[in-house]
Design an enzyme around this catalytic site. Structure first.
Site, PDB file in Angstrom:
ATOM      1  N   GLU A 245       0.929  -1.250  -0.060  1.00 35.16           N
ATOM      2  CA  GLU A 245      -0.122   0.135   0.055  1.00 35.16           C
ATOM      3  C   GLU A 245       0.784   1.282  -0.081  1.00 35.16           C
ATOM      4  OE1 GLU A 245      -3.887   0.229   1.956  1.00 35.16           O
ATOM      5  OE2 GLU A 245      -2.943   1.847   3.206  1.00 35.16           O
ATOM      6  N   ARG A 271      -0.521  34.536 -16.008  1.00 36.01           N
ATOM      7  CA  ARG A 271      -0.820  35.503 -14.981  1.00 36.01           C
ATOM      8  C   ARG A 271       0.117  36.901 -14.800  1.00 36.01           C
ATOM      9  NH1 ARG A 271      -4.665  38.602 -12.165  1.00 36.01           N
ATOM     10  NH2 ARG A 271      -4.046  39.302 -10.137  1.00 36.01           N
TER      11      ARG A 271
END
Ligand SMILES: Cc1cc2nc3c(=O)[nH]c(=O)nc-3n(C[C@H](O)[C@H](O)[C@H](O)COP(=O)(O)OP(=O)(O)OC[C@H]3O[C@@H](n4cnc5c(N)ncnc54)[C@H](O)[C@@H]3O)c2cc1C
Length: 382
Positions: A245, A271
């Site tokens: 996991e 931006r």
């Protein structure tokens, strides 16, 4: 060292990303995903692709992939997902429930449960954590007492991912009140088992579409056939499931970081403030360079950990480094993306803060960052 993916691995990675992009949770999908709703339709679509059986034996309906390929698929899926709750639920199902059953269950249990789980018709969960037993799993108080050809389990588990919807949960309980490493045993407990009581959903920060609850074991009576491995094998089974996991699940975060990095680069070009792109300021461009560096370092550690596990090499150190690097890189990437985006970064409808919210639990689940550092230090002889 060969860093090239095979054509099959690349195809699966790309296909997983595309599947995720078309799920109700995908970025840009119409409407906000309900932050605390398990999306069964998204689970079913992921299962149809094969996600719920990636590394599981093909004899039972899994894809039979090695762990490196599994991680690469999860990476693609994480790149396509706007929210990582579904990926997290799939990983808990796959590594902490299907894995232990595939490795340690009796043939009867494998035959009856694995085809249902691996095709995603059933959802899997695992319950180790208790109120007084978190990082210290040896403090587990749940007790399993043999009674003829069954075990009667009493106790309480908490923070059970998928608990509210799981059809089968791996429950860890002591079969030896004396305690110690060999006292823990693992049981595959079907939802309808008498004395298995599902608690109210627990709401958390991030991974919202992955459901969680406590479960209560009130003289929960489980057939001896559902004991995994044998009495005293629980700690070993849990440790093996956590290794896979830790190594594979964080690959989903690599994908999410990849997507966010490309969005941040675009934003820094587009931006403009003070008449120039914000990315032309070194304070911004160096922050982005560091995001890239942490991502690629974590990526290599994850791949290496999976490779070691696939080749049955000693992997404890590598797995802990991979989990630690990827989870902490994800938290930092989430913070960086918000800072670079300015006010937009904290406007909920932009979704820019999603990675941070999903990353916060990652330094806690499957063993905290402190526990990973402990393992690394111990491997260094400290
Ligand atoms: C999103 C999410 C999903 C989860 N899913 C599951 C699941 O499906 N099944 C399940 O059984 N559990 C699950 N858990 C529980 C998880 O395994 C535990 O939260 C984790 O092991 C930590 O335990 P704890 O929360 O009790 O924290 P504690 O162990 O109480 O730790 C609190 C703090 O103290 C630190 N600490 C503890 N001991 C030491 C030490 N010796 N040295 C230094 N620092 C220390 C920890 O690192 C942490 O910072 C989940 C948790 C999360 C957040």
């Amino acid at each position: 060292v060969d860093f090239a993916w095979t054509a099959e691995q690349e195809d699966l990675h790309r296909a997983a990303r595309e599947v995720a992009e078309h799920l109700p949770l995908a970025p840009g999908a119409s409407g906000e995903p309900n932050p605390h709703r398990f999306a069964r339709e998204a689970w079913d679509a992921a299962a149809a692709f094969g996600l719920t059986g990636l590394n599981a034996p093909s004899a039972y309906g899994g894809l039979g992939l090695d762990l490196l390929s599994t991680a690469h698929v999860l990476e693609g899926f994480g790149e396509g997902c706007g929210e990582l709750g579904l990926l997290f639920s799939v990983a808990a199902h796959l590594f902490a429930c299907c894995g232990p059953i595939a490795h340690a269950a009796t043939d009867t249990v494998k035959d009856s449960m694995l085809p249902e789980l691996l095709t995603g018709r059933w959802v899997g969960a695992n319950g180790m954590t208790e109120t007084e037993a978190g990082s210290d799993v040896m403090a587990v108080k749940s007790l399993a007492v043999r009674d003829g050809d069954a075990y009667r389990i009493t106790g309480e588990k908490t923070m059970v991912t998928n608990g509210p919807i799981a059809d089968v949960t791996i429950i860890y309980a002591s079969t030896d009140p004396v305690g110690g490493y060999l006292s823990l045993s693992a049981f595959a407990v079907p939802r309808e088992t008498s004395g298995f009581v599902i608690g109210q959903p627990l709401l958390k920060t991030g991974l919202g579409s992955s459901p969680m609850c406590s479960v209560y074991l009130d003289d929960c009576t489980v057939s001896e056939r559902n004991l995994l491995g044998g009495e005293g094998q629980g700690a070993l089974i849990f440790q093996a499931s956590m290794q896979t996991e830790r190594a594979c699940l964080v690959a989903g975060y690599l994908g999410a970081m990849t997507r966010q990095l490309s969005q941040v680069v675009q934003f820094a070009k587009d931006r403009k403030q003070f008449g120039r792109p914000i990315g032309s300021n070194q304070a911004i461009s160096h922050r982005i360079a560091d995001m890239k560096l942490r991502l690629e370092a974590a990526r290599l550690l994850v791949y290496h950990a999976c490779w070691l596990l696939d080749h049955s090499r000693e992997a404890m150190l590598a797995v802990s480094m991979a989990k630690l690097a990827a989870s902490e890189a994800a938290v930092q990437a989430g913070l960086d993306a918000i800072q670079i985006s300015g006010g937009l970064g904290v406007m909920s409808d932009t979704g820019i803060d999603q990675l941070l919210r999903d990353a916060l639990p990652s330094t806690i689940f499957s063993g905290t960052s402190e526990m990973q550092r402990d393992i690394i230090a111990a491997r260094l002889g400290l």
